[in-house]
Design a protein around this motif. Structure first.
Motif, PDB file in Angstrom:
ATOM      1  N   GLN A 135      18.397   2.295   4.269  1.00  0.00           N
ATOM      2  CA  GLN A 135      17.985   2.626   2.908  1.00  0.00           C
ATOM      3  C   GLN A 135      16.841   1.738   2.423  1.00  0.00           C
ATOM      4  O   GLN A 135      16.085   2.122   1.536  1.00  0.00           O
ATOM      5  CB  GLN A 135      19.172   2.504   1.960  1.00  0.00           C
ATOM      6  CG  GLN A 135      20.353   3.387   2.319  1.00  0.00           C
ATOM      7  CD  GLN A 135      20.000   4.867   2.383  1.00  0.00           C
ATOM      8  OE1 GLN A 135      19.219   5.367   1.580  1.00  0.00           O
ATOM      9  NE2 GLN A 135      20.576   5.574   3.356  1.00  0.00           N
TER      10      GLN A 135
ATOM     11  N   SER B  12      21.234  12.787   7.849  1.00  0.00           N
ATOM     12  CA  SER B  12      21.152  12.373   6.454  1.00  0.00           C
ATOM     13  C   SER B  12      20.887  10.887   6.306  1.00  0.00           C
ATOM     14  O   SER B  12      20.496  10.435   5.256  1.00  0.00           O
ATOM     15  CB  SER B  12      22.435  12.742   5.728  1.00  0.00           C
ATOM     16  OG  SER B  12      23.545  12.120   6.336  1.00  0.00           O
ATOM     17  N   GLU B  13      21.111  10.088   7.378  1.00  0.00           N
ATOM     18  CA  GLU B  13      20.885   8.657   7.235  1.00  0.00           C
ATOM     19  C   GLU B  13      19.445   8.288   7.497  1.00  0.00           C
ATOM     20  O   GLU B  13      19.048   7.151   7.323  1.00  0.00           O
ATOM     21  CB  GLU B  13      21.796   7.878   8.179  1.00  0.00           C
ATOM     22  CG  GLU B  13      21.234   7.630   9.582  1.00  0.00           C
ATOM     23  CD  GLU B  13      21.489   8.780  10.532  1.00  0.00           C
ATOM     24  OE1 GLU B  13      21.407   8.565  11.744  1.00  0.00           O
ATOM     25  OE2 GLU B  13      21.755   9.907  10.056  1.00  0.00           O
TER      26      GLU B  13
ATOM     27  N   SER C 220      27.329  13.935   8.256  1.00  0.00           N
ATOM     28  CA  SER C 220      26.939  13.357   6.981  1.00  0.00           C
ATOM     29  C   SER C 220      27.015  11.840   7.124  1.00  0.00           C
ATOM     30  O   SER C 220      27.502  11.316   8.141  1.00  0.00           O
ATOM     31  CB  SER C 220      27.864  13.815   5.849  1.00  0.00           C
ATOM     32  OG  SER C 220      29.154  13.248   6.012  1.00  0.00           O
ATOM     33  N   MET C 221      26.576  11.131   6.104  1.00  0.00           N
ATOM     34  CA  MET C 221      26.668   9.681   6.146  1.00  0.00           C
ATOM     35  C   MET C 221      28.126   9.230   6.184  1.00  0.00           C
ATOM     36  O   MET C 221      28.486   8.277   6.871  1.00  0.00           O
ATOM     37  CB  MET C 221      25.939   9.070   4.955  1.00  0.00           C
ATOM     38  CG  MET C 221      25.667   7.591   5.099  1.00  0.00           C
ATOM     39  SD  MET C 221      24.634   6.956   3.762  1.00  0.00           S
ATOM     40  CE  MET C 221      23.154   7.947   3.951  1.00  0.00           C
ATOM     41  N   ASP C 222      28.983   9.941   5.428  1.00  0.00           N
ATOM     42  CA  ASP C 222      30.405   9.592   5.451  1.00  0.00           C
ATOM     43  C   ASP C 222      31.008   9.824   6.833  1.00  0.00           C
ATOM     44  O   ASP C 222      31.885   9.063   7.274  1.00  0.00           O
ATOM     45  CB  ASP C 222      31.163  10.411   4.408  1.00  0.00           C
ATOM     46  CG  ASP C 222      30.948   9.889   2.987  1.00  0.00           C
ATOM     47  OD1 ASP C 222      30.398   8.777   2.845  1.00  0.00           O
ATOM     48  OD2 ASP C 222      31.327  10.589   2.034  1.00  0.00           O
TER      49      ASP C 222
ATOM     50  N   TYR D  71      18.728   9.876  -0.483  1.00  0.00           N
ATOM     51  CA  TYR D  71      18.947   8.468  -0.180  1.00  0.00           C
ATOM     52  C   TYR D  71      19.433   7.749  -1.419  1.00  0.00           C
ATOM     53  O   TYR D  71      19.468   8.317  -2.514  1.00  0.00           O
ATOM     54  CB  TYR D  71      17.707   7.811   0.425  1.00  0.00           C
ATOM     55  CG  TYR D  71      16.511   7.607  -0.482  1.00  0.00           C
ATOM     56  CD1 TYR D  71      16.096   6.324  -0.846  1.00  0.00           C
ATOM     57  CD2 TYR D  71      15.749   8.681  -0.930  1.00  0.00           C
ATOM     58  CE1 TYR D  71      14.972   6.125  -1.636  1.00  0.00           C
ATOM     59  CE2 TYR D  71      14.621   8.494  -1.722  1.00  0.00           C
ATOM     60  CZ  TYR D  71      14.240   7.213  -2.080  1.00  0.00           C
ATOM     61  OH  TYR D  71      13.127   7.017  -2.859  1.00  0.00           O
TER      62      TYR D  71
ATOM     63  N   THR E 134      16.419  15.846   1.947  1.00  0.00           N
ATOM     64  CA  THR E 134      17.516  14.936   2.222  1.00  0.00           C
ATOM     65  C   THR E 134      17.679  14.042   0.991  1.00  0.00           C
ATOM     66  O   THR E 134      16.946  14.161   0.013  1.00  0.00           O
ATOM     67  CB  THR E 134      17.240  14.075   3.471  1.00  0.00           C
ATOM     68  OG1 THR E 134      15.935  13.494   3.364  1.00  0.00           O
ATOM     69  CG2 THR E 134      17.322  14.908   4.738  1.00  0.00           C
TER      70      THR E 134
ATOM     71  N   PHE F 189      23.410   0.245   7.183  1.00  0.00           N
ATOM     72  CA  PHE F 189      22.960   1.249   6.225  1.00  0.00           C
ATOM     73  C   PHE F 189      22.012   0.653   5.190  1.00  0.00           C
ATOM     74  O   PHE F 189      21.139   1.369   4.677  1.00  0.00           O
ATOM     75  CB  PHE F 189      24.159   1.926   5.568  1.00  0.00           C
ATOM     76  CG  PHE F 189      24.814   2.943   6.461  1.00  0.00           C
ATOM     77  CD1 PHE F 189      24.236   4.174   6.680  1.00  0.00           C
ATOM     78  CD2 PHE F 189      26.001   2.643   7.114  1.00  0.00           C
ATOM     79  CE1 PHE F 189      24.831   5.103   7.522  1.00  0.00           C
ATOM     80  CE2 PHE F 189      26.600   3.566   7.956  1.00  0.00           C
ATOM     81  CZ  PHE F 189      26.009   4.806   8.164  1.00  0.00           C
TER      82      PHE F 189
ATOM     83  N   GLY G  16      24.298  11.456   1.279  1.00  0.00           N
ATOM     84  CA  GLY G  16      24.598  11.707   2.686  1.00  0.00           C
ATOM     85  C   GLY G  16      24.895  13.147   3.005  1.00  0.00           C
ATOM     86  O   GLY G  16      24.829  13.564   4.172  1.00  0.00           O
TER      87      GLY G  16
ATOM     88  N   THR H  49      27.543   8.952  -1.087  1.00  0.00           N
ATOM     89  CA  THR H  49      28.265  10.134  -0.612  1.00  0.00           C
ATOM     90  C   THR H  49      27.473  11.402  -0.888  1.00  0.00           C
ATOM     91  O   THR H  49      27.334  12.275  -0.025  1.00  0.00           O
ATOM     92  CB  THR H  49      29.647  10.216  -1.283  1.00  0.00           C
ATOM     93  OG1 THR H  49      30.425   9.090  -0.876  1.00  0.00           O
ATOM     94  CG2 THR H  49      30.370  11.492  -0.887  1.00  0.00           C
TER      95      THR H  49
END
Length: 419
Positions: free
Chosen positions: A217, A416-417, A261-263, A130, A128, A213, A379, A376
């Motif tokens: 992170q 992904s987060e 995805s994060m987006d 970050y 993954t 977020f 993610g 992006t």
């Protein structure tokens, strides 16, 4: 071909079991990597090895060496990889400041042997990504900047891990009331004002989703109105369980698994503010920050090894298995190209960080840098990959016992987060 090596490993497992599990004081040394299979390979067989930027990898390795030289291993007695890395670090320090690409490559090939590493029960590794968010904010509250990022509360008690060492993001956290220890406030309670005057606000930002977020992170850059950038780093957590909200969106049928995805998470929260707020509150975990005054605007976020991370070279690993400072070559196809196009990711990384979701010998989280573009890319990454660990030549993995396999938790896909 891995089959003969795996059969040999399983035969060794059976031998250990028949001998009573290796409890004899004169048995072989403990395994270098519990629950892992090592397959020797050659540098010339690694895709992309010859074309990699070994100078950047060497610079990142040397930063880790500075910590290895002055700090003990996370466990006592120190692991054999840790002990073997120290003399290599001493030799790295004696190299010229700018040794040249050929010399940097020769250094790694001279000092290490490459081994493909996999979990006993999984044929592939998992990757993954970050990043470090960057947001606009202020030191004071206003109608525009009304979402707080809190410093560590004064009444927060974080447990020391078993066996000693500094607390981690898996350590328990409590508050003391009338002589009794109680679980610390969860996310919903903190957002509803439970902290009161227990914690200072280190910065106010615009968007609650950005704060969420930043918690995930573990660091954030806050750009103030006058252009100054506050570097905020992890300084503790509330000890509550972490719930990946990407998984909740998939389970509820709100985002297809293949599009997660994060987006996608950000898009859902932006389009459904009330539902998004409730969704974020399902993740009871909460993180506190400190102002990292030792960092410049150019430095990367500080990883668990205690030094700034290098975009595209720093790797978060399972610190119970891997030693910080270990070089690990990744061989994968990742969506790092324009518009998420897949392209080879063949690169020598250095283990410098960890995360609560990073579990297993072939599980890694790639640090992609700071800002929305890095976010992006990070993610999108939730892909299989091959892990090749570079072991100091002083070590002989063949002498290490292979432990009996235990059931392992499955690595969740499309999260992904998760850190």
């Amino acid at each position: 071909m891995r089959t003969p090596l795996i059969l040999s490993a399983l035969l060794l497992v059976l031998t250990v079991a028949l001998a009573g599990g290796g409890s004899d004081a004169h048995a072989a040394p403990a395994p270098l990597f519990p629950q892992a299979v090592l397959e020797p390979t050659r540098f010339s067989a690694l895709p992309g090895w010859a074309g990699d930027d070994h100078l950047k990898a060497l610079a990142t390795f040397r930063r880790s060496c500075a910590v290895l030289a002055r700090k003990p291993d996370l466990v006592n007695p120190p692991r054999r990889v840790f002990t073997a890395l120290r003399p290599i670090c001493a030799r790295a320090a004696r190299l010229p400041k700018r040794p040249g690409e050929a010399a940097a490559r020769k250094f790694f090939e001279r000092e290490f042997r490459p081994y493909t590493i996999t979990a006993l029960d999984k044929p592939d590794g998992f990757l993954t990504g970050y990043y470090e968010p960057e947001v606009e904010g202020s030191r004071t509250r206003s109608d525009v900047f009304a979402t707080p990022l809190y410093a560590r509360p004064r009444d927060l008690i974080i447990e020391t891990p078993p066996g000693g060492g500094p607390p981690t993001n898996k350590s328990g956290a409590f508050r003391e009331v009338d002589g009794q220890r109680l679980p610390y406030f969860d996310r919903a309670a903190i957002e509803d004002g439970a902290l009161g005057g227990r914690a200072e606000v280190v910065a106010w930002i615009r968007d609650p989703a950005d704060a969420f977020f930043a918690h995930i992170q573990g660091s954030v850059r806050v750009r103030l109105p006058d252009g100054e950038v506050l570097r905020l780093n992890y300084d503790g957590h509330n000890g509550q369980p972490y719930t990946p909200i990407g998984r909740l969106l998939i389970e509820r049928g709100l985002v297809p698994r293949e599009k997660m995805s994060m987006d996608a998470i950000r898009g859902y929260i932006a389009a459904h503010p009330d539902e998004g707020r409730d969704l974020m509150r399902q993740n009871r975990s909460y993180v506190f920050f400190r102002i990292a005054r030792e960092l410049t605007a150019e430095d990367g976020a500080v990883g668990a090894q205690g030094l700034p991370l290098t975009a595209g070279r720093s790797l978060a690993v399972d610190k119970a298995i891997h030693v910080y400072g270990t070089p690990i070559f990744l061989d994968a196809e990742l969506p790092t190209g324009p518009d998420g196009a897949s392209q080879p990711f063949e690169r020598l990384m250095i283990a410098q960080d960890t995360g609560s979701a990073i579990i297993g010998p072939a599980r890694g989280d790639i640090f992609f840098g700071a800002g929305r573009e890095a976010g992006t890319i990070a993610g999108r990454v939730q892909h299989p990959g091959r892990f090749i660990v570079l072991l100091p030549r002083a070590l002989d993995p063949a002498r290490a016992r292979v432990p009996l396999p235990r059931p392992r938790p499955a690595i969740p896909a499309a999260l992904s987060e998760t850190r």
